[in-house]
Design an enzyme around this catalytic site. Structure first.
Site, PDB file in Angstrom:
ATOM      1  N   GLY A   1       0.809  -1.212   0.000  1.00  0.00           N
ATOM      2  CA  GLY A   1       0.000   0.000   0.000  1.00  0.00           C
ATOM      3  C   GLY A   1       0.843   1.263   0.000  1.00  0.00           C
ATOM      4  O   GLY A   1       0.351   2.356  -0.246  1.00  0.00           O
ATOM      5  N   ARG A   2       2.117   1.100   0.336  1.00  0.00           N
ATOM      6  CA  ARG A   2       3.018   2.269   0.331  1.00  0.00           C
ATOM      7  C   ARG A   2       4.390   1.825  -0.151  1.00  0.00           C
ATOM      8  O   ARG A   2       5.408   2.345   0.280  1.00  0.00           O
ATOM      9  CB  ARG A   2       3.138   2.825   1.749  1.00  0.00           C
ATOM     10  CG  ARG A   2       3.581   1.716   2.675  1.00  0.00           C
ATOM     11  CD  ARG A   2       3.917   2.028   4.018  1.00  0.00           C
ATOM     12  NE  ARG A   2       3.732   0.764   4.755  1.00  0.00           N
ATOM     13  CZ  ARG A   2       3.887   0.608   6.014  1.00  0.00           C
ATOM     14  NH1 ARG A   2       4.240   1.613   6.725  1.00  0.00           N
ATOM     15  NH2 ARG A   2       3.705  -0.554   6.590  1.00  0.00           N
TER      16      ARG A   2
ATOM     17  N   LYS B   1       9.908   1.861  -0.079  1.00  0.00           N
ATOM     18  CA  LYS B   1       8.844   1.985   0.921  1.00  0.00           C
ATOM     19  C   LYS B   1       8.596   3.482   1.117  1.00  0.00           C
ATOM     20  O   LYS B   1       9.539   4.231   1.378  1.00  0.00           O
ATOM     21  CB  LYS B   1       9.327   1.338   2.226  1.00  0.00           C
ATOM     22  CG  LYS B   1       8.217   0.950   3.160  1.00  0.00           C
ATOM     23  CD  LYS B   1       8.745  -0.025   4.207  1.00  0.00           C
ATOM     24  CE  LYS B   1       7.736  -0.270   5.297  1.00  0.00           C
ATOM     25  NZ  LYS B   1       8.233  -1.207   6.292  1.00  0.00           N
TER      26      LYS B   1
ATOM     27  N   ASP C   1      -1.984   6.914   2.920  1.00  0.00           N
ATOM     28  CA  ASP C   1      -1.463   7.928   1.995  1.00  0.00           C
ATOM     29  C   ASP C   1      -0.306   7.409   1.137  1.00  0.00           C
ATOM     30  O   ASP C   1       0.214   8.126   0.279  1.00  0.00           O
ATOM     31  CB  ASP C   1      -1.017   9.176   2.778  1.00  0.00           C
ATOM     32  CG  ASP C   1       0.067   8.859   3.805  1.00  0.00           C
ATOM     33  OD1 ASP C   1       0.541   7.703   3.852  1.00  0.00           O
ATOM     34  OD2 ASP C   1       0.447   9.763   4.567  1.00  0.00           O
ATOM     35  N   GLY C   2       0.117   6.185   1.387  1.00  0.00           N
ATOM     36  CA  GLY C   2       1.195   5.600   0.585  1.00  0.00           C
ATOM     37  C   GLY C   2       2.577   6.144   0.899  1.00  0.00           C
ATOM     38  O   GLY C   2       3.558   5.800   0.253  1.00  0.00           O
TER      39      GLY C   2
ATOM     40  N   ASP D   1       1.395 -11.096   7.361  1.00  0.00           N
ATOM     41  CA  ASP D   1       1.906 -10.329   6.218  1.00  0.00           C
ATOM     42  C   ASP D   1       3.288  -9.765   6.504  1.00  0.00           C
ATOM     43  O   ASP D   1       3.929  -9.207   5.622  1.00  0.00           O
ATOM     44  CB  ASP D   1       0.941  -9.185   5.846  1.00  0.00           C
ATOM     45  CG  ASP D   1       0.584  -8.311   7.042  1.00  0.00           C
ATOM     46  OD1 ASP D   1       0.163  -8.863   8.072  1.00  0.00           O
ATOM     47  OD2 ASP D   1       0.754  -7.085   6.954  1.00  0.00           O
ATOM     48  N   ASN D   2       3.751  -9.905   7.740  1.00  0.00           N
ATOM     49  CA  ASN D   2       5.083  -9.417   8.095  1.00  0.00           C
ATOM     50  C   ASN D   2       6.031 -10.568   8.415  1.00  0.00           C
ATOM     51  O   ASN D   2       6.969 -10.417   9.196  1.00  0.00           O
ATOM     52  CB  ASN D   2       4.991  -8.456   9.290  1.00  0.00           C
ATOM     53  CG  ASN D   2       4.235  -7.184   8.937  1.00  0.00           C
ATOM     54  OD1 ASN D   2       4.197  -6.778   7.781  1.00  0.00           O
ATOM     55  ND2 ASN D   2       3.623  -6.560   9.925  1.00  0.00           N
TER      56      ASN D   2
HETATM   57  P1  AMP Z   1       2.351  -3.142   8.138  1.00  0.00           P
HETATM   58  O1  AMP Z   1       2.287  -1.980   9.040  1.00  0.00           O
HETATM   59  O2  AMP Z   1       3.647  -3.267   7.436  1.00  0.00           O
HETATM   60  O3  AMP Z   1       1.958  -4.428   8.766  1.00  0.00           O
HETATM   61  O4  AMP Z   1       1.278  -2.814   7.003  1.00  0.00           O
HETATM   62  C1  AMP Z   1      -0.009  -3.368   6.932  1.00  0.00           C
HETATM   63  C2  AMP Z   1      -0.692  -2.978   5.640  1.00  0.00           C
HETATM   64  O5  AMP Z   1      -1.022  -1.589   5.650  1.00  0.00           O
HETATM   65  C3  AMP Z   1       0.112  -3.191   4.373  1.00  0.00           C
HETATM   66  O6  AMP Z   1      -0.769  -3.588   3.365  1.00  0.00           O
HETATM   67  C4  AMP Z   1       0.682  -1.826   4.095  1.00  0.00           C
HETATM   68  O7  AMP Z   1       0.985  -1.650   2.733  1.00  0.00           O
HETATM   69  C5  AMP Z   1      -0.471  -0.949   4.519  1.00  0.00           C
HETATM   70  N1  AMP Z   1      -0.039   0.396   4.908  1.00  0.00           N
HETATM   71  C6  AMP Z   1       0.617   0.756   6.021  1.00  0.00           C
HETATM   72  N2  AMP Z   1       0.877   2.084   6.051  1.00  0.00           N
HETATM   73  C7  AMP Z   1       0.354   2.592   4.907  1.00  0.00           C
HETATM   74  C8  AMP Z   1       0.277   3.894   4.328  1.00  0.00           C
HETATM   75  N3  AMP Z   1       0.798   4.959   4.930  1.00  0.00           N
HETATM   76  N4  AMP Z   1      -0.348   4.013   3.132  1.00  0.00           N
HETATM   77  C9  AMP Z   1      -0.865   2.960   2.505  1.00  0.00           C
HETATM   78  N5  AMP Z   1      -0.828   1.709   2.992  1.00  0.00           N
HETATM   79  C10 AMP Z   1      -0.230   1.515   4.177  1.00  0.00           C
HETATM   80 MG    MG Z   2       3.895  -5.052   6.522  1.00  0.00          MG
END
Ligand code: AMP
Ligand code: MG
Length: 485
Positions: free
Chosen positions: A89-90, A110, A122-123, A248-249
């Site tokens: 997502g980012r 990232k 917000d990506g 997912d991590n």
């Molecule tokens: P994580 O915090 O790495 O476990 O992320 C969980 C999910 O949220 C993943 O699909 C990330 O791509 C998404 N994600 C986290 N932060 C953002 C952000 N700022 N914008 C878009 N997607 C996000």
């Molecule tokens: Mg993640």
């Protein structure tokens, strides 16, 4: 200057598993940190890494000639709850690079902008989160823990809103692969088994090419379990807490990945949690093996259709493999913890000595890293005073030290050499890290660079890094970590 050659084999997989995506251009991007040591290790020309071409490639201002980068799709259990569609997502997979040993590495950004998987996000990435990941990944690598790496970090001259406004940044990350347990969960949800089988075959080819078993998918499960069990044992032996071990991590490659709210435990307390979003202590230091097993069970479930055409038999195969986790973890963790005090499993009384040490650490909440390090110094012939001074109550530890010395005596030399490779002096500590990130946000990178120097040579004591080894102040407020990306 030689520009590295990138390609993108992941894009040969079924389209369901990704979306082609060229990141948004960030024309104001500037190089903030570049990892020349990693570039050298990979065989990437350092001159290219410092060039405008690299900057343009990493900031969406130049696209590869013969392919489009991709955002990877994945699902995931987040704190136990299933999300069928997460994905990058980012982030974006810019390409793959093959090093001189024929090993393939993902080049991943990232904080590169919104994608089709961004949902409400917000990506973008905040500078402090990018720097934190940079510092931790390079420290983990220096400690010998498999991890994704930081090749570079860029400032973007944008403002990113989190709890408050922060400067934005982009992390350039490398990994053996970004395929996660969640990627398999996603593939398992696809209509037919084509994507799942293609993904599993791709993993075997890329990460486990030595697999040559009648049931390669059972072997993929087996090797993944083994890698994770060893990884968690290593984390724990250094007091590392990942903080967000969602499916997912967890990378199939066995690399530490996406450790946003991670921390090293300072004062020893097995149930310690730092993440502000981990309300029930799901990912506490001592819970990590159980959680890894839970995630691997989700991985095994995703693989079921490949393990056997008969579902009962498939479940049996999966259970047979999963049953090995606990033994591999315990054996590795125990051996590492014993080696940290210079002992080994076959020595008489070694186990009791270790248990007694851990009880003392917990009872007096002693700094985990310094306990082992100052003990190593004693093995190294230094005075006992610095070690003993870690303990407010010294009666028990003095007795313990005497009996430990007797045990160590017959093989002190070999033990010392081993201890020196397992007991670092420098880890990214809360207060030092927080101060360095705060300074970076104000435009002063010097503290981050100092911290990086210390934690990337974590075993070499140097006067100039003395501040990096000072434990959390007694009266400091309870520390919490945040995702912040
Ligand atoms: P994580 O915090 O790495 O476990 O992320 C969980 C999910 O949220 C993943 O699909 C990330 O791509 C998404 N994600 C986290 N932060 C953002 C952000 N700022 N914008 C878009 N997607 C996000
Ligand atoms: Mg993640």
């Amino acid at each position: 200057m030689t520009a590295p050659v990138f390609d993108l084999t992941y894009a040969n997989l079924p389209q369901a598993l990704y979306t082609p995506y060229q990141p948004e251009p960030t024309p104001a991007a500037k190089m903030m940190l570049q990892n020349n040591a990693l570039a050298t290790k990979l065989g990437i020309d350092g001159t290219w890494l410092s060039s405008n071409d690299a900057l343009k490639f990493f900031s969406g201002q130049a696209s590869p000639n013969d392919y489009t980068p991709i955002a990877m799709a994945y699902a995931g259990h987040q704190f136990g709850g299933f999300s069928p569609r997460l994905g990058d997502g980012r982030a974006v997979l810019m390409g793959e690079y093959v090093d001189g040993n024929n090993t393939r590495h993902d080049i991943h950004l990232k904080g590169s902008g919104r994608t089709t998987y961004s949902r409400g996000g917000d990506g973008k990435a905040a500078l402090r989160a990018v720097l934190k990941e940079y510092i931790f990944s390079e420290n983990l690598a220096a400690l010998g823990i498999p991890t994704t790496r930081a090749l570079a970090a860029l400032t973007t001259d944008e403002t990113v809103m989190r709890q408050k406004p922060h400067p934005g940044a982009i992390l350039v990350r490398t990994a053996r692969s970004h395929i996660r347990v969640g990627t398999f969960q996603y593939a398992r949800l696809c209509q037919d088994e084509t994507a799942l089988k293609a993904l599993a075959d791709y993993n075997i080819d890329r990460l486990f090419p030595e697999i040559d078993a009648p049931n390669p998918y059972a072997e993929l499960l087996s090797q993944t379990i083994e890698k994770q069990a060893k990884l968690i044992a290593k984390w724990m032996s250094f007091g590392f807490i990942h903080g967000v071990m969602n499916t997912d991590n967890m990378a199939i490659s066995g690399e530490t990945i996406d450790f946003g709210p991670c921390a090293f435990m300072e004062k020893f307390s097995p149930d310690r949690v730092f993440s502000s979003i981990d309300h029930h202590g799901r990912y506490a230091w001592s819970k990590q093996p159980e959680m890894a097993y839970w995630n691997l069970t989700r991985f095994a479930e995703s693989l079921l259709p490949l393990l056997h055409t008969d579902e009962d038999k498939a479940v049996e195969i999966a259970q047979g493999q999963l049953a090995k986790f606990s033994e591999i973890f315990t054996e590795n963790f125990n051996a590492l913890m014993l080696a940290k005090i210079g002992l080994s499993p076959e020595m008489d009384g070694a186990q009791q000595t270790l248990s007694a040490a851990m009880s003392m650490l917990a009872a007096q909440t002693i700094d985990f890293t310094l306990f082992f390090r100052r003990l190593t110094d004693i093995a190294d012939g230094k005075s006992e005073q610095v070690f003993l001074a870690l303990f407010p109550e010294q009666a028990d530890v003095k007795k313990w030290l005497k009996s430990w010395q007797t045990q160590l005596e017959p093989h002190a030399k070999a033990a010392r050499t081993k201890m020196q490779t397992l007991n670092p002096l420098y880890i990214p500590r809360f207060q030092q890290l927080e101060a360095a990130l705060e300074a970076a946000e104000q435009g002063d990178m010097a503290p981050v660079k100092d911290l990086l120097k210390a934690v990337t040579t974590p075993f070499d004591e140097k006067n100039e890094y003395a501040d990096q080894a000072i434990p959390l102040l007694e009266k400091a407020a309870p520390m919490q970590t945040f995702c912040e990306t």
